[in-house]
Every structure is written in C-alpha cells, then in structure tokens.
Scaffold this active site. Structure first.
Site, short mmCIF file in Angstrom:
data_model
loop_
_atom_site.label_atom_id
_atom_site.label_comp_id
_atom_site.label_asym_id
_atom_site.label_seq_id
_atom_site.Cartn_x
_atom_site.Cartn_y
_atom_site.Cartn_z
CE1 TYR A 1 36.10 47.64 44.26
CE2 TYR A 1 38.38 47.56 45.03
CZ TYR A 1 37.18 46.93 44.73
OH TYR A 1 37.07 45.57 44.91
CG ASP B 1 30.51 43.19 49.11
OD1 ASP B 1 30.91 42.01 49.16
OD2 ASP B 1 30.89 44.08 49.89
#
Length: 251
Positions: free
Chosen positions: A109, A51
């Site tokens: 992540y 994003d």
C-alpha cells in the site's frame, strides 16, 4: 476453468470493493459487466477488500467459467462497458485451485499526502499542511519490524482469527523535485493487513512527526494492543493498494 483478472480502479465514487446493500461497489460493477458480456452469472472473488474511497493501482480477482473465450477481445469489451473509474489490464488462465485472496504472498500500500494546497489532488491525496519530522517518522516506521501483533491498529470488532502480520517494508519518501517537495508517500508491504491498519499506522506516525508522541510511546502503543491508544485514522482518499504478488504470476 478459473481466470484471474488484473485490474485497477479509482475508488472515489465507490463504497469499497465488496458488494453491499444500497451502495455502489467495485465488485458489483464487475459482476454485472462480466455477466452481461459472457452471458452467464459471474461472481468475482477479490484479492482483498478496500474500504470506501480507497484506490487500487493493482488489484486481482478470480472467477470460474467453463468455456474458452478470446481474452484480448473480452478485455477490450470490458473496458468499453465499464465506467471510467475501472480498467481491466488482463485476464489470466490459472489452475483450478488458484485463489486470488488466499494465494497472495505480499501486498503493498501507499499513502499519499500533499503539504501545499493543490485542487487537482483533492480526491487523490490528503492535504495536510502541518510541518512533519519525516526523518523521525522513518525511525518510527522501523520499529514496526520488531512486532507481528498489530491489534492496536485494527478496526475494533473485526472478524479475524489473528492480528499477526509480517511487515516487509515500511518507509516514508518525499519528492525530490522542487514542485514535488511537498508530496509525502508512505509505503508499506506485508503478507496481510488488518482492516483500517494502514490508515491507523499513518495517523500514529504523523503524531510522531508532530512530536506529539515519542518512539518509546509508539512501542508502548503497539504492545498495549489497544486501538484507543493508537493514533487517528487518516482519510481514505490518500490510500492506494499498489501491488499484489503471487508465486505463479510474473510481475
């Protein structure tokens, strides 16, 4: 012939990975660079979509090109052509049916938080000064292994066929050195992630660390499958895609 690209980028000035109208994306920049240097219309397929503002310390993408080329020379030219925000590490010849997105077996992540004001980390880590119970947050992280349906952490109205994900790792660490003691990192690995999933998980675990919700509350949130009941979504600039794994590419 199909090639994988091994790259990284600072996502601060990009509106995410994917090409979109009237916005600067990583994919658009790479398509332009490859097309110019290879003198052909190149369209990359990424391993995933980050994003706006999210960083990638490791990212893969693939493209098709029917002529051979000097890989080290092209890597050098790409790094000269591309902006300072993107680096190409390598280009790898793979099988024609290899796919950077669908063949990935594991993604990792990290979410970075600094708890003492640091102007040099402003766009690379989230400044959050409230005291957090990291031990309790780690206990809460272990509860994630009991589930596979994480609809409560997914962005609403997302186009997916399933909310199932298999989580392999989930834990918090704090820097051991005195100057790093204010630095918290949440690491999570899974076979796949839903949109906004990591940032929603982190926000919910922070509520645990603030003693706003209990471990039992977290269990109820996950089982509710309701995004409204989960915690807030933490800012994008603290999030990093750090590793993508494939069975046929050595780390």
């Amino acid at each position: 012939m199909r090639y994988f690209i091994h790259l990284a980028y600072n996502g601060t000035r990009f509106h995410g990975w994917q090409i979109q109208p009237n916005a600067t994306s990583v994919q658009e920049n790479l398509n332009k660079a490859f097309s110019v240097l290879l003198q052909s219309d190149i369209n990359l397929t990424g391993a995933g979509r980050t994003d706006t503002g999210v960083h990638a310390r490791e990212m893969y993408a693939h493209f098709d090109f029917e002529a051979s080329f000097d890989i080290p020379n092209l890597v050098h030219k790409l790094n000269s052509f591309l902006s300072k925000d993107i680096v190409i590490y390598d280009i790898i010849l793979v099988d024609d049916d290899a796919h950077s997105r669908f063949d990935a077996t594991k993604r990792t992540y990290e979410y970075h938080i600094h708890q003492f004001k640091n102007p040099f980390l402003d766009e690379l880590s989230w400044y959050y000064h409230q005291p957090l119970d990291v031990e309790l947050m780690n206990q809460a992280s272990q509860l994630l292994f009991n589930y596979t349906d994480f609809e409560c952490f997914s962005k609403v109205n997302t186009d997916v066929n399933t909310f199932d994900c298999t989580i392999f790792e989930a834990y918090w660490t704090r820097g051991e050195a005195k100057q790093e003691n204010d630095h918290l990192v949440f690491t999570i690995s899974a076979n796949r992630f839903l949109r906004n999933m990591v940032r929603s998980i982190v926000g919910t675990l922070i509520n645990v660390g603030l003693h706003k919700i209990t471990l039992n509350d977290l269990t109820k949130i996950i089982e509710s499958k309701s995004r409204e009941k989960a915690g807030f979504s933490v800012p994008a600039h603290g999030l990093y895609l750090t590793k993508i794994e494939y069975d046929y590419i050595n780390p």
